[in-house]
Design an enzyme around this catalytic site. Sequence first.
Site, PDB file in Angstrom:
ATOM      1  N   LYS A 258      -4.409  12.418  17.457  1.00  0.00           N
ATOM      2  CA  LYS A 258      -3.320  13.083  17.152  1.00  0.00           C
ATOM      3  C   LYS A 258      -3.471  13.669  15.828  1.00  0.00           C
ATOM      4  O   LYS A 258      -4.029  13.105  14.974  1.00  0.00           O
ATOM      5  CB  LYS A 258      -1.947  12.642  17.519  1.00  0.00           C
ATOM      6  CG  LYS A 258      -1.663  12.512  18.877  1.00  0.00           C
ATOM      7  CD  LYS A 258      -0.149  11.784  18.859  1.00  0.00           C
ATOM      8  CE  LYS A 258       0.364  11.549  20.303  1.00  0.00           C
ATOM      9  NZ  LYS A 258       0.570  12.663  21.018  1.00  0.00           N
ATOM     10  N   ARG A 332       1.224   8.539  31.215  1.00  0.00           N
ATOM     11  CA  ARG A 332       1.149   8.507  32.752  1.00  0.00           C
ATOM     12  C   ARG A 332       0.225   7.600  33.297  1.00  0.00           C
ATOM     13  O   ARG A 332       0.597   6.996  34.584  1.00  0.00           O
ATOM     14  CB  ARG A 332       0.653   9.984  33.275  1.00  0.00           C
ATOM     15  CG  ARG A 332      -0.646  10.258  32.757  1.00  0.00           C
ATOM     16  CD  ARG A 332      -0.782  11.774  32.783  1.00  0.00           C
ATOM     17  NE  ARG A 332      -0.142  12.430  31.656  1.00  0.00           N
ATOM     18  CZ  ARG A 332      -0.225  13.661  31.400  1.00  0.00           C
ATOM     19  NH1 ARG A 332      -0.913  14.504  32.316  1.00  0.00           N
ATOM     20  NH2 ARG A 332       0.369  14.321  30.561  1.00  0.00           N
TER      21      ARG A 332
END
Length: 479
Positions: A258, A332
Amino acid sequence: MQYRLFTEPCAVPHGSHLITSPDSPLLATLDMAQLPDMVAQAKNGELADSRFGCAPFARITLVPASAWQDTLTNSLVAHLRPLFKSPVSENVVLDGTQLSESRVRDTVLRECFNLAHSLDDLGLKTTGNTRLRINTLTLFCLPSQEDALQAALRQQYAVANGMLAARRLADMPSETCTPQFVVEQAQQLCAQFPALRCEVLDEKAIVGQGLGLLHAVGKGSSRPPRLLAIHYDGTKDGPVRSYVGKGVTFDTGGLWLKEGAGMYTMKYDMCGAANVLGLMLSIAELALPVRVMGVLALAENAIGPDAMQPGSVARACNGMTVEINNTDAEGRLVLADAIAWASQRHALTQYIIDMATLTGAVVKALGYELSGLMTQDELLRESLTRAGLKTADDVWSLPLDGRLKKQTESAIADLCNTPTNNAAISASAAWLLHHFCPANIPWAHLDVSGTALWREGGRSVASGRPIPLLVQHLLDELA
């Protein structure tokens, strides 16, 4: 924070801060020169507030009558938040005669009880914390309201205590709040309730039990992953309700790194797991007659020699393989393994509900007030939506069906963890997750990326949502 009820105006504690409406019967007992002007101001839709000539009170605030009935925008809470930042008394007197709307009432009670935590309480500032704090909530009500308000106070106090535990944990800096730290904090908190017991899988047990997706996310960090299961037996038998929380204690994005601004709030990527812990504490405090399991999937998504790589394939504990084409879609992965693991734990599972700060896309779709709900079980969808409407912890359904199948197709594995076309990100994540809950177990996914944090003045702190929603959902089932 303490709370109490009274039904006689003469019993109002002196020196407190009275918050009421221009239509309140309490005003008839006040001898205050500026009161007519304040009433007129409040009836004109403006907040009227005074700290002078208020005896026996230290402060009197009249909130417009419309705010006490506003079930949509929580305007009463919006009026109260600035007042609570600079209190003039340790005791707040809230006029319960005006709290006829249960959604408004419960939201305001939780807001008051949540004042028991602020970032200052973490003890990380070197300056002394000498500011005045509200430590007692007093409600004035009519005798006919007493029983209902007493029940609401007890329930919202327990809900808020769970929220407080979750918020304190989530607000901790990530260098302290590691997977093992979360486990230890949970063990200490759960030890207060005999009905709660903790089961911990360390990194070796995670590998040994085949949780390859959780292992893949956590193996790049020097702070190894953990799976924590909290068991609550409020009754001897019956089906188990399971809750699963994403607990990425810090998310760098892994090798799919990021940017700095996007990484700043990533200590909060474990809010789902923190809220599962808080939910279990609330359930235990309310002594609900149910069997519940909370599963916290804990890992740090870090960069290191062993970090998972884009294009690698990992196998979950249900045998399915996932191509990891984006290491920044790690939530996830840990959820998928935890859902599959939870589904295998009991002979009869009533449902599995997972919660996670999973996708920024849900914030773009729904903003900061609504949690995204994805499920193929219509009864679960309806009951969660109804509980959200009752608690002002609302959800909004997003699609989840076979039209999303192409979004998770992989040439090398059973599934891939992100769509290559960057479309329907939130729903695609849910479509991936649904493969890990057997078809015979109802399952719902709550994406709380927008609601798990309270944002004000450019700063973010943990909110404790969706604990109110899920407690109400349980209470509705038991009604």
